[in-house]
Design an enzyme around this catalytic site. Structure first.
Site, PDB file in Angstrom:
ATOM      1  N   PRO A  50      13.773   3.564 -35.165  1.00 26.57           N
ATOM      2  CA  PRO A  50      15.090   4.184 -34.946  1.00 26.57           C
ATOM      3  C   PRO A  50      16.141   3.651 -35.899  1.00 26.57           C
ATOM      4  O   PRO A  50      17.105   3.029 -35.463  1.00 26.57           O
ATOM      5  CB  PRO A  50      15.406   3.817 -33.501  1.00 26.57           C
ATOM      6  CG  PRO A  50      14.668   2.552 -33.265  1.00 26.57           C
ATOM      7  CD  PRO A  50      13.434   2.607 -34.108  1.00 26.57           C
ATOM      8  N   CYS A  51      15.973   3.908 -37.163  1.00 28.10           N
ATOM      9  CA  CYS A  51      16.891   3.344 -38.155  1.00 28.10           C
ATOM     10  C   CYS A  51      18.319   3.855 -37.970  1.00 28.10           C
ATOM     11  O   CYS A  51      19.250   3.270 -38.473  1.00 28.10           O
ATOM     12  CB  CYS A  51      16.402   3.642 -39.550  1.00 28.10           C
ATOM     13  SG  CYS A  51      15.182   4.914 -39.687  1.00 28.10           S
TER      14      CYS A  51
END
Length: 99
Positions: A59-60
């Site tokens: 989940p950058c």
DNA sequence: AGGGTGACCCGCT
DNA sequence: CAGCGGGCCACCC
């Protein structure tokens, strides 16, 4: 400029591991990640790893700057904001309002 | 071995 | 309060 794969490096692995810890609706700063992997001064390289790889298993989009501004995103800042909004995070003028 | 790049950070002006 | 400059780190050629 060319993009390279940093996903094979040990450093990147650590980074991803930490980023995956972030739960939905929560965010972390690049600096926090760097600190979490034991390299408080590698916040620069942290952004690099995320940029080069941009995996969807990570989940950058939940990683932002230390001043809580949105920061950058490979698929566009707008997308990043969208995703964050979708998770219930409020953004005001490109800056995170609440954690 | 040296130089260049990047989704950064902090302090000073 | 906004902008500029110098300083970090990991990675590629």
């Amino acid at each position: 400029m060319r993009r390279y794969n940093l996903s094979n490096t040990d450093f990147a692995e650590k980074v991803y591991r930490e980023v995956r810890r972030i739960k939905k609706g929560q965010i972390a700063t690049y600096k926090e990640i760097a600190l979490a992997i034991g390299k408080p001064m590698s916040f620069r390289a942290v952004g690099n790893a995320l940029n080069k790889n941009a995996s969807k298993t990570v989940p950058c989009h939940r990683v932002v700057k230390s001043d809580l501004s949105v920061g950058g995103f490979n698929r566009g800042t707008k997308e990043k904001i969208k995703r964050l909004s979708s998770e219930g995070i409020r953004i005001k003028n490109g800056k995170i309002v609440s954690r």
